[in-house]
Design an enzyme around this catalytic site. Sequence first.
Site, PDB file in Angstrom:
ATOM      1  N   TYR C  96     -43.332   0.485  -1.061  1.00 52.54           N
ATOM      2  CA  TYR C  96     -44.165   0.507   0.613  1.00 52.54           C
ATOM      3  C   TYR C  96     -45.773   0.245  -0.087  1.00 52.54           C
ATOM      4  O   TYR C  96     -46.802   0.665  -0.568  1.00 52.54           O
ATOM      5  CB  TYR C  96     -44.218   1.787   1.229  1.00 52.54           C
ATOM      6  CG  TYR C  96     -44.454   1.430   2.729  1.00 52.54           C
ATOM      7  CD1 TYR C  96     -43.839   0.938   3.325  1.00 52.54           C
ATOM      8  CD2 TYR C  96     -45.637   2.065   3.017  1.00 52.54           C
ATOM      9  CE1 TYR C  96     -43.987   0.378   4.710  1.00 52.54           C
ATOM     10  CE2 TYR C  96     -45.765   1.144   4.653  1.00 52.54           C
ATOM     11  CZ  TYR C  96     -44.787   0.556   5.640  1.00 52.54           C
ATOM     12  OH  TYR C  96     -44.751   0.522   6.606  1.00 52.54           O
ATOM     13  N   SER C 193     -39.627   4.278  -4.948  1.00 49.49           N
ATOM     14  CA  SER C 193     -40.082   4.517  -2.865  1.00 49.49           C
ATOM     15  C   SER C 193     -39.094   3.065  -2.063  1.00 49.49           C
ATOM     16  O   SER C 193     -37.896   3.762  -2.568  1.00 49.49           O
ATOM     17  CB  SER C 193     -41.913   4.797  -3.348  1.00 49.49           C
ATOM     18  OG  SER C 193     -42.109   5.117  -2.173  1.00 49.49           O
ATOM     19  N   GLN C 194     -40.625   3.085  -1.565  1.00 51.16           N
ATOM     20  CA  GLN C 194     -39.439   2.022  -0.115  1.00 51.16           C
ATOM     21  C   GLN C 194     -38.669   0.576  -1.744  1.00 51.16           C
ATOM     22  O   GLN C 194     -37.284   0.029  -1.691  1.00 51.16           O
ATOM     23  CB  GLN C 194     -40.333   0.594  -0.224  1.00 51.16           C
ATOM     24  CG  GLN C 194     -39.847  -0.565   0.582  1.00 51.16           C
ATOM     25  CD  GLN C 194     -41.165  -0.742   1.182  1.00 51.16           C
ATOM     26  OE1 GLN C 194     -41.216  -1.387   2.266  1.00 51.16           O
ATOM     27  NE2 GLN C 194     -41.269  -2.088   0.311  1.00 51.16           N
ATOM     28  N   ASP C 279     -41.852  16.652  -3.964  1.00 51.69           N
ATOM     29  CA  ASP C 279     -41.966  14.670  -3.283  1.00 51.69           C
ATOM     30  C   ASP C 279     -41.938  15.240  -1.389  1.00 51.69           C
ATOM     31  O   ASP C 279     -40.814  15.276  -1.385  1.00 51.69           O
ATOM     32  CB  ASP C 279     -41.126  13.973  -3.537  1.00 51.69           C
ATOM     33  CG  ASP C 279     -41.004  12.774  -3.049  1.00 51.69           C
ATOM     34  OD1 ASP C 279     -42.330  12.418  -2.568  1.00 51.69           O
ATOM     35  OD2 ASP C 279     -40.437  12.209  -3.639  1.00 51.69           O
ATOM     36  N   HIS C 308     -44.865  12.421  -5.436  1.00 49.83           N
ATOM     37  CA  HIS C 308     -44.395  11.308  -5.151  1.00 49.83           C
ATOM     38  C   HIS C 308     -44.588  11.159  -6.216  1.00 49.83           C
ATOM     39  O   HIS C 308     -43.849   9.077  -6.615  1.00 49.83           O
ATOM     40  CB  HIS C 308     -44.947  10.773  -3.977  1.00 49.83           C
ATOM     41  CG  HIS C 308     -43.626   9.432  -3.787  1.00 49.83           C
ATOM     42  ND1 HIS C 308     -42.328   9.484  -3.563  1.00 49.83           N
ATOM     43  CD2 HIS C 308     -44.084   8.100  -3.052  1.00 49.83           C
ATOM     44  CE1 HIS C 308     -41.396   8.466  -2.604  1.00 49.83           C
ATOM     45  NE2 HIS C 308     -43.243   7.653  -2.725  1.00 49.83           N
TER      46      HIS C 308
END
Lengths: 329, 329, 329, 329, 329, 329
Positions: C96, C193-194, C279, C308
């Site tokens: 992201y 992640s994204q 996370d 994360h």
Amino acid sequence: MTTDMPLFDLPLDELRVYRPERDEPADFTGFWTRTLSEAREFPAEPVYTPYDLTLPGVEVSGVRFSGWGGDRINGWFIVPRGAGGPLPCVMHYIGYSGGRGFPHDHLLWPAAGYAVFVVETRGQGAASIGSPGSTPDPHGGSGPHAPGMMTRGILDPEEYYYRRVFTDAVRAVDVAAEHPLVDAGRIVVSGGSQGGGIAQAVAGLRTDIAAALIDVPFLTHFRRALEITGRDPYQEVVRYLAGLRGNAERVFRTLAYFDGLNFAARGTAPALYSVALMDDVCPPSTVFAAYNHWQGPKEITVYPWNQHEGGGGFQREEQVRHLAKLFTA
Amino acid sequence: MTTDMPLFDLPLDELRVYRPERDEPADFTGFWTRTLSEAREFPAEPVYTPYDLTLPGVEVSGVRFSGWGGDRINGWFIVPRGAGGPLPCVMHYIGYSGGRGFPHDHLLWPAAGYAVFVVETRGQGAASIGSPGSTPDPHGGSGPHAPGMMTRGILDPEEYYYRRVFTDAVRAVDVAAEHPLVDAGRIVVSGGSQGGGIAQAVAGLRTDIAAALIDVPFLTHFRRALEITGRDPYQEVVRYLAGLRGNAERVFRTLAYFDGLNFAARGTAPALYSVALMDDVCPPSTVFAAYNHWQGPKEITVYPWNQHEGGGGFQREEQVRHLAKLFTA
Amino acid sequence: MTTDMPLFDLPLDELRVYRPERDEPADFTGFWTRTLSEAREFPAEPVYTPYDLTLPGVEVSGVRFSGWGGDRINGWFIVPRGAGGPLPCVMHYIGYSGGRGFPHDHLLWPAAGYAVFVVETRGQGAASIGSPGSTPDPHGGSGPHAPGMMTRGILDPEEYYYRRVFTDAVRAVDVAAEHPLVDAGRIVVSGGSQGGGIAQAVAGLRTDIAAALIDVPFLTHFRRALEITGRDPYQEVVRYLAGLRGNAERVFRTLAYFDGLNFAARGTAPALYSVALMDDVCPPSTVFAAYNHWQGPKEITVYPWNQHEGGGGFQREEQVRHLAKLFTA
Amino acid sequence: MTTDMPLFDLPLDELRVYRPERDEPADFTGFWTRTLSEAREFPAEPVYTPYDLTLPGVEVSGVRFSGWGGDRINGWFIVPRGAGGPLPCVMHYIGYSGGRGFPHDHLLWPAAGYAVFVVETRGQGAASIGSPGSTPDPHGGSGPHAPGMMTRGILDPEEYYYRRVFTDAVRAVDVAAEHPLVDAGRIVVSGGSQGGGIAQAVAGLRTDIAAALIDVPFLTHFRRALEITGRDPYQEVVRYLAGLRGNAERVFRTLAYFDGLNFAARGTAPALYSVALMDDVCPPSTVFAAYNHWQGPKEITVYPWNQHEGGGGFQREEQVRHLAKLFTA
Amino acid sequence: MTTDMPLFDLPLDELRVYRPERDEPADFTGFWTRTLSEAREFPAEPVYTPYDLTLPGVEVSGVRFSGWGGDRINGWFIVPRGAGGPLPCVMHYIGYSGGRGFPHDHLLWPAAGYAVFVVETRGQGAASIGSPGSTPDPHGGSGPHAPGMMTRGILDPEEYYYRRVFTDAVRAVDVAAEHPLVDAGRIVVSGGSQGGGIAQAVAGLRTDIAAALIDVPFLTHFRRALEITGRDPYQEVVRYLAGLRGNAERVFRTLAYFDGLNFAARGTAPALYSVALMDDVCPPSTVFAAYNHWQGPKEITVYPWNQHEGGGGFQREEQVRHLAKLFTA
Amino acid sequence: MTTDMPLFDLPLDELRVYRPERDEPADFTGFWTRTLSEAREFPAEPVYTPYDLTLPGVEVSGVRFSGWGGDRINGWFIVPRGAGGPLPCVMHYIGYSGGRGFPHDHLLWPAAGYAVFVVETRGQGAASIGSPGSTPDPHGGSGPHAPGMMTRGILDPEEYYYRRVFTDAVRAVDVAAEHPLVDAGRIVVSGGSQGGGIAQAVAGLRTDIAAALIDVPFLTHFRRALEITGRDPYQEVVRYLAGLRGNAERVFRTLAYFDGLNFAARGTAPALYSVALMDDVCPPSTVFAAYNHWQGPKEITVYPWNQHEGGGGFQREEQVRHLAKLFTA
């Protein structure tokens, strides 16, 4: 590392039935009956002063009356200009640390056709960048207190700050009811946060309230609030207990006389509550605890994704509609 | 370690004479003349829709008109109920990230006897807990932008977000001027922060504005602002420049078409500014820089101990008095 | 007071079996089939441009192709210099707010003997100090959105931002598969992640993926994520719901078309997941929920003490080994 | 209230000529000559171990050699697989708190056709989530130190931590120069932040360096840094001085032997510096102070809108181009 | 959004019975027996130096003795001036990051008629603005460590930092017992936080302790502490595990030799503990876990509204009374 | 972005000569003469109560006397047990928000052979986790005040909180001087921060003080302090001015009667000041401004690397030495 869970309190289905035991002192009723009758020995002597900035649409007066101990309390009284007969009147109590602000902050109820009576909370409003205040609390106390108002006189119910505040709020209704433009049978108490807590207390202390509009109320279910939220103003009490170790029992004895749960359990007027499920200032379980104890007809608007701002303007419109229905029916 | 100097900008006596060189593109006037005339090729087609919550004291309409590129822009139009002839009209532009909110957020001007025309800022208001918005900005752009609105299309004046916003704001005046209840000769532009920056731009782009009420304006003296305040929204641009290194020259070329200094230097209407000396969002030197360039009659209220909240309700009352004097004289 | 519990989510043994009900719209498959087939009506028209900084060890091209709605999407295509026959190709999707960055950020897979195809996420990368981006998202929407990308078009699945993003990602595989140096039977999707959420979606939307490398995926199990983490970017949605109160039902209806749980339940390729138990951006329960729904062969690496950042370079090496085994076997 | 001025240091035109007096101990040269010759009494005894994860594109070895006091220091040595004759070699020193990380973090220079020799900073890299380290600093000291490395042995130049670190760094060049794949006449020192400070020191201590790539260097112009930045790691020293009051004179006496200004003033290799004007970790005036003292040919890339991240990948490309030009010319 | 629950750990009634399984290495006793006997091979050689600032009421000496590995450890030894026969002696161990401070920080026990022997924690006290320290820890280790002391040598019990610290603390008792003004049969160990952890360890390693005063002890029930508090110093270990992924098993193996639970389970002296229910540095469950394992006579003072400050001066008075009773009885 | 400059105030050489104009009201002397003589109409009526926790080394009494308006003020009076003739007595005033704490917090001066008289600051000490207080300030005021004590009664010198506090402090000296164990000719005033400001005021209001020990004094050079530090407690006043806009003139008129500059200019006793150059609570320029106005013999200890903690225990020892010299000479 910072992990903050937005939905930190109970889930909604548990909140709907959360109705904890109340800790009510045996002489709760006596305490308040005596407190109010002592206060009424001071004549209210309201003085209405036309406001110096003319707004053609409304008639604005500063109002000043005697509250607890005869101390003078400030507020605003605003009606639509040219109002004919007596109007329903919304009593508006203020959130923590604010004062009455400006008349132009309170134009909704006049626009809706009501009188509004804004009541200051003594001693508050000095450092509010949005809502300046003007009413002192001319009492110290018999011990030091933590910065803020929450622990002033907290070791003794007789001396506790909110004894004076709740009494002022009740006396304000007395004053409003006497005003020729107010219909004494249609007085509504309202407020958010501390203002909601005060409105709740007034509705528990009087039987002549036409409706109560209580948003995200503060001063309610103290013990749980102190344990589950790390935010002010509830934390003022925790800081006090952390400093003056060993006073917890006396503090909770005092707070029991002021806990919103005990006022809610006496509330008989139709009530419209609102609550926000991510509110970490006035946690939702403390709000539902009061709501679930309320005796009268009641509704609650739930804002699942909000913090202490609650419903904001959305709830304002709910309230306008709610009162319209109530006073039309 | 945290050391924050409240009075971080120039001292007041230097601010009073701070009038920096402006960086004005050669075709500034042409750019805007062309922009506005292109926009006016789209008919405004205002639609007024009565609001669904009736407030007896005021007449509220949602308004919807075509702004830049024909995009539909939302707002409120509110007048005192039963207003007779045409009224002065206060155009109200909104602060960053807010939408038009609720009609009951805009009752001051009607109470003061004016019409108010609230204009949304396209694309804003989705995450505002106080002032929800409803107007999209249906344009992407030819490159990515930093979160927020400040860098949308920032590499090209033609594409820059505020080209659309300022044009919408000018068109809103066109629309207001056509309304039968509005006295087109007494239209006032107003706003705080971003709203102040927009009002300032409109006042620089039109010669028919009766007065400008500009509080702690944003979008003014960009270069200095980017260098001396670490706060949003100006920092959105810094983050963009920090990421897409090497674009500074193009970015500042674009911003020159939108810098409040260049609009202020064209402002001829009587202006009432306000500024806060501890404002670290819109630093006082950026406000005084514009004020000192303003061409028309002008006054400025200085709030020495405030941050970006500026004068708040105090300034609101100043403005009511200011307009009363202006429109009476 | 600040108390942050590092292990704030479920304990590991509960995570291992956490497989919540999915909320899948009836026309989920239809929605995506139609979306992709509409997108494929726009020819991909990939253009490969040799990068202007020569690195003797690799062959780098900027790549540009048409994604959703024919919008041009940027990326990198990098192979070991002098690669002979077709190579396995790792599709790399970005976290992201980042863009494709620099070719030298993506040298691992070429060093490992693979092609890598880096795909930008439209509209992102402007303010990323580490990974600049260059692809616009030339679409506004029919309403305002909160700063960031999460709520663009969120009231309607047709308009939602990630509809365009996931489609771009699928189309990128189409493009890669056509490249003469790519072995279309050995295309791997990957990301963290994204990027992990996108890889997961692509693996759920195609049946021809050779492997999926999914690290700490975002965009998965939205409802739980919104309730248990107070961190961005999930909080963008909460802020939207907090502002535009009353939209929750529509928002969750939209999100159901984009929830990683529904893609995971369609994943049949061999998958290597990773998850970090501390996370608080993409909470472990949301990751395990997807993993436990995954249909194909699967492994998950658990990093018990990480947030994360997950496994970082450790996981990168896991992946190299994993693919080596997969493609050798 | 938080006011943070992004451009907190001197303006660029003053930075360009900022060349403060240096505080150089009389025996600075003697101290270092002795230190290095003592260290060289320990044979370097480099051991190269092939890395256990095979990457076909590069040849990776863990390297281990004896630095100061004979202590074993770890690093990576990576060359393009199949490299023919001796290559230029980039010595890479690491930023504060990081370790050598993974071989795949260091693929740029091999892709560009060079050898890279990554040198760990002893004692660092244990808590780095991105770049794990493995080299201990097996020395305590004669007094306590503040958390971190900056004050270990700071009361005595002989004992100071960076004496050991800089010596390790010089010895690493000795080792690299002996490697059959390295062209000893084309050794480049490089690094950012602490790594930049180390590279600068090595370039000041040796006359056989072919080029220096120094990004946002740390450990430079200590006194000014301690006074104008409130951020770590410089603040470690301030905390030490705040605790053990009265040691400032001794501390500054020690630091004078390690101040980048004194190494820069000896630097004769061609240098490419970079600096960020909003860098509050290694303030720009401290960087320009060194740059302006540098004796050799020099260039500096200025990133006006960046903080300590400086030029990031942009600067990496500058460096590739810079070396290509240097080694081609 | 920030939600911090003050009462984040177990409720008091569960704490009172919380007695988790201990993870005790098979050779725990052997390890410590060997460690102490090796240490005792170094003669303690205490040196008492009169302090240079004369205070007529007390006799102050700096004390220096050999601890683990023969390293010299500093402290204070203070008695009421003119003390006749041997006195009870309170060993005082220091909280994390502090040193012995000043003699005037330790006047309570002499005023109460006791000797006090303040023992420094090696390597600490450099950056303590209140309690400067002077004792180095002249040992590095075989790997890097996270900033702070918690992970020095953590991969091996033989090398772990607290092995040296606990040994120093035991040796200090040996030294005190030899002092002519100390009654060796009435030696008390005391401390808060890290000091409490050390006192607890000493009381578990010796059978000749007359009393233990243990406040909010650190270094106790490591695994739970690492999982439920996000605060330093426990988080130093989490950061280490987050960086050097894969070491958890070895780390916990080491910590088992130093866990307060295993020392508490050996404690036979009368103990006075204190605990704070909102302590997020040394969570109450970790304190009760040790207390509930303690073998000897015991009491615990509970501070329900305090964080890590615990009882502060209130507990100091509890301790004075407690010892008075103990030594009078 | 956070940039905090540790050395944020003037450089030391400018501080040494910084002696700004004072703003002294014409009736400053009259105001204080009248205030003190009115206060002295209330008999002090000191009551000494032996403390319930016996410490053999000292004789401790709680003391209670009448201060301003006859209000009862609490403190401690402690002497070395068995003290013969009259002793020098150190008056100790307390830092902001603290109370008298415990007798064992005040053992240094008795150990040094002096009496110590600890004076509480009315209304403070409720939420101090380290130094609980017990003295109420039984006065409200004629307007609201910001949380904290700084703005209580700030619109009127007669009502201002520190009028009562400074008077209490002067009366405490009256009381001490009467105690049979105190040598009235050797009374020393002392304190840090607020305590330093009080000590400074007392030394300016009495001519019979033997010495003043003033550390990092608060309540000094208000205007500059409000402008250059963003920290509490000075910021309480800024918040008040930000809320109740328009009161600045009255506020500064009041503060002029309480500004340490005006007391320092009357100070004739030998003074030992201390100052910290990175003190952002009581900025060094405000301290030097007072010091440079002091009339009597004076010394100042400069802590260049400290914040508001100043010299801590180091300064305590300076003071012991300073008094020893003074009272021996």
